[in-house]
Design a protein around this motif. Structure first.
Motif, PDB file in Angstrom:
ATOM      1  N   ASN A 238       0.713  -1.143   0.068  1.00 34.83           N
ATOM      2  CA  ASN A 238      -0.119  -0.113   0.080  1.00 34.83           C
ATOM      3  C   ASN A 238       0.934   1.238   0.074  1.00 34.83           C
ATOM      4  O   ASN A 238       0.387   2.394  -0.430  1.00 34.83           O
ATOM      5  N   ARG A 239       1.988   1.288   0.749  1.00 33.20           N
ATOM      6  CA  ARG A 239       2.938   2.567   0.720  1.00 33.20           C
ATOM      7  C   ARG A 239       3.581   2.683  -0.634  1.00 33.20           C
ATOM      8  O   ARG A 239       4.212   3.720  -0.904  1.00 33.20           O
ATOM      9  N   MET A 240       3.633   1.779  -1.442  1.00 33.72           N
ATOM     10  CA  MET A 240       4.410   1.797  -2.865  1.00 33.72           C
ATOM     11  C   MET A 240       3.581   3.075  -3.646  1.00 33.72           C
ATOM     12  O   MET A 240       2.377   3.222  -3.294  1.00 33.72           O
ATOM     13  N   THR A 241       4.223   3.794  -4.332  1.00 27.42           N
ATOM     14  CA  THR A 241       3.414   4.782  -5.113  1.00 27.42           C
ATOM     15  C   THR A 241       3.327   4.721  -6.440  1.00 27.42           C
ATOM     16  O   THR A 241       2.436   5.295  -7.022  1.00 27.42           O
ATOM     17  N   GLN A 242       4.045   3.705  -7.281  1.00 29.55           N
ATOM     18  CA  GLN A 242       3.796   3.537  -8.622  1.00 29.55           C
ATOM     19  C   GLN A 242       2.393   3.096  -8.869  1.00 29.55           C
ATOM     20  O   GLN A 242       2.070   3.265 -10.024  1.00 29.55           O
ATOM     21  N   TRP A 243       1.745   2.048  -8.203  1.00 31.09           N
ATOM     22  CA  TRP A 243       0.577   1.634  -8.440  1.00 31.09           C
ATOM     23  C   TRP A 243      -0.594   2.462  -8.592  1.00 31.09           C
ATOM     24  O   TRP A 243      -1.474   2.411  -9.162  1.00 31.09           O
ATOM     25  N   LYS A 244      -0.290   3.590  -7.545  1.00 26.44           N
ATOM     26  CA  LYS A 244      -1.281   4.710  -7.433  1.00 26.44           C
ATOM     27  C   LYS A 244      -1.223   5.554  -8.866  1.00 26.44           C
ATOM     28  O   LYS A 244      -2.363   5.943  -9.122  1.00 26.44           O
ATOM     29  N   SER A 245      -0.068   5.633  -9.431  1.00 26.04           N
ATOM     30  CA  SER A 245       0.049   6.418 -10.217  1.00 26.04           C
ATOM     31  C   SER A 245      -0.730   5.691 -11.511  1.00 26.04           C
ATOM     32  O   SER A 245      -1.296   6.259 -12.457  1.00 26.04           O
ATOM     33  N   LYS A 246      -0.341   4.177 -11.485  1.00 24.32           N
ATOM     34  CA  LYS A 246      -0.604   3.527 -12.706  1.00 24.32           C
ATOM     35  C   LYS A 246      -2.296   3.243 -12.757  1.00 24.32           C
ATOM     36  O   LYS A 246      -2.920   3.112 -13.759  1.00 24.32           O
ATOM     37  N   ALA A 247      -2.915   3.364 -11.636  1.00 22.04           N
ATOM     38  CA  ALA A 247      -4.338   3.015 -11.233  1.00 22.04           C
ATOM     39  C   ALA A 247      -4.924   4.348 -11.319  1.00 22.04           C
ATOM     40  O   ALA A 247      -6.317   4.526 -11.120  1.00 22.04           O
ATOM     41  N   HIS A 248      -4.414   5.455 -11.670  1.00 19.75           N
ATOM     42  CA  HIS A 248      -4.795   6.651 -11.612  1.00 19.75           C
ATOM     43  C   HIS A 248      -5.528   7.324 -10.382  1.00 19.75           C
ATOM     44  O   HIS A 248      -6.674   7.586 -10.431  1.00 19.75           O
ATOM     45  N   GLN A 249      -4.979   6.948  -9.307  1.00 21.49           N
ATOM     46  CA  GLN A 249      -5.378   7.394  -7.870  1.00 21.49           C
ATOM     47  C   GLN A 249      -4.353   8.410  -7.238  1.00 21.49           C
ATOM     48  O   GLN A 249      -3.078   8.604  -7.687  1.00 21.49           O
ATOM     49  N   ASP A 250      -4.772   9.365  -6.366  1.00 17.75           N
ATOM     50  CA  ASP A 250      -4.026  10.146  -5.702  1.00 17.75           C
ATOM     51  C   ASP A 250      -2.986   9.502  -4.756  1.00 17.75           C
ATOM     52  O   ASP A 250      -3.216   8.254  -4.263  1.00 17.75           O
ATOM     53  N   GLN A 251      -2.018  10.292  -4.709  1.00 23.05           N
ATOM     54  CA  GLN A 251      -0.822   9.520  -3.829  1.00 23.05           C
ATOM     55  C   GLN A 251      -1.118   9.265  -2.494  1.00 23.05           C
ATOM     56  O   GLN A 251      -0.664   8.771  -1.709  1.00 23.05           O
TER      57      GLN A 251
END
Length: 387
Positions: A151-164
């Motif tokens: 959950n603390r990883m940031t890349q999946w949030k970018s790829k999933a178009h989610q806020d950091q």
């Protein structure tokens, strides 16, 4: 030594913002994060590993940020050292892609790696999916990875178009995020550890994943009371992130709707010249200087020049003092890019017309990679109790 890796008796190595002097030919054995620039020798029997996603043709950001560094590293001669590079095609399917397109992308990626200077006789080139041991180790590591770490990883949030600031534990985010996208950093760790890699060249955006890899290696060693996995070092590529030519406030991307924003290694001199002419700069006249905030467009072009000439930003700016306007700057950038990619483009076209040769390289790479991976996975099974 070629490619500027050994040019003086004493070189400066930048590690975590500090500079250390290294004698010519010395072995670098410092902290877990270091820059590629200045490396003249690896410890004997090192393993250097990195993959690139097969998403079509290679653009200049990929070239300066990864492939050019791979080429330089593969020319560092150290006894018993292995170099493994290839396509992360399992990672490519975290987002749906047509099967025929993926197959073509995989072939184009290998052709791009070879035409960019990687010598199949000096390094192992292969497709990740051709070595099933990656997936097996991925499962073993998944079983010791907490959801909190992912959950603390940031890349999946970018790829999933989610806020950091988003969390996988939020119902809306949970519903919209595929498990593969959330868990792919563990597969990335398995990619690295299956070869007991000692050094991994990556860009800044992957540093967090390398830290996770070291955490998982330490956890495995601790749980099973072993020292099997080494702690792989992060080798940060010296090139700055290359931004969109049309919108220098965002990263250069193949998926950009405006393809004028992206320069590919395989493009003609005319196409390159046309795109550079359209590149966004600013209205400031006079001498060229580096200011990513105040002059993002000009600074992006300076970054490209810095990467191609293998000089620091400060050195590059000094070299550009003869330039008085944007046209001169764009003409200079165009000339450098065209010259850098001229022979590479020709070789790329030849390689794509020789599929049998590319298949042979991939098969040879697969066999060499599997020889290493299968021996390691047997030992891992024994450590776990699955032998």
């Amino acid at each position: 030594m070629k490619s500027g890796l050994r040019t003086t008796a004493v070189r400066s190595l930048r590690i975590k913002g500090r500079f250390y002097s290294t004698n010519s030919g010395s072995t670098i054995t410092t902290n877990s994060v270091q820059t590629i620039q200045g490396i003249e020798k690896f410890p004997n029997n090192s393993t250097i590993f990195s993959l690139i996603q097969p998403t079509g043709k290679i653009h200049i950001g990929n070239y300066l940020g990864a492939i050019n560094s791979w080429k330089e590293l593969s020319e560092v001669e150290s006894e018993g050292t292995k170099y493994l590079f290839g396509t992360a095609d399992l990672h490519a399917i975290t987002q749906t892609i047509d099967a025929k397109i993926l197959k073509q992308y995989r072939m184009e990626a290998i052709a791009s790696l070879i035409s960019s200077g990687l010598n199949p006789e000096k390094c192992i080139l292969f497709h990740q999916s051709a070595v099933p041991e990656h997936s097996e180790l991925n499962w073993y590591l998944t079983c010791i990875t907490s959801m909190g770490m992912l959950n603390r990883m940031t890349q999946w949030k970018s790829k999933a178009h989610q806020d950091q600031t988003s969390s996988i534990f939020e119902e809306k985010v949970l519903e919209q995020t595929k498990a593969g996208l959330l868990c792919y950093p563990v597969l990335q760790a398995a990619d690295i550890l299956i070869y007991k890699s000692t050094h991994v060249p990556v860009g800044d955006d992957q540093s967090q994943h390398l830290e996770l890899t070291r955490n998982l290696a330490q956890s495995f060693n601790h749980i099973y009371k072993t020292k099997f996995f080494p702690m792989p070092k992060t080798l940060l590529t010296p090139a700055k992130k290359i931004l969109s030519l049309r919108n220098p406030l965002k990263k250069m991307s193949k998926s950009d709707v405006d393809q004028s924003s992206c320069i590919y290694v395989t493009e003609s001199s005319e196409e390159i010249s046309k795109k550079i002419r359209k590149a966004t700069t600013d209205s400031i006249q006079g001498k060229i200087y580096y200011d990513p905030v105040g002059r993002p467009g000009v600074s992006n072009l300076i970054n490209i020049i810095s990467g191609l000439t293998k000089k620091s930003i400060d050195e590059t700016v000094v070299d550009l003092q003869w330039i008085n306007d944007h046209k001169q700057l764009k003409d200079h950038v165009t000339e450098l890019i065209v010259e850098e990619f001229k022979e590479k483009r020709h070789m790329y076209d030849q390689l794509l017309n020789d599929v049998a040769y590319l298949d042979k390289i991939c098969q040879q790479g697969r066999d060499k990679a599997r020889e290493i991976a299968s021996d390691n996975i047997k030992q891992i099974r024994g450590i776990i109790g699955l032998d």
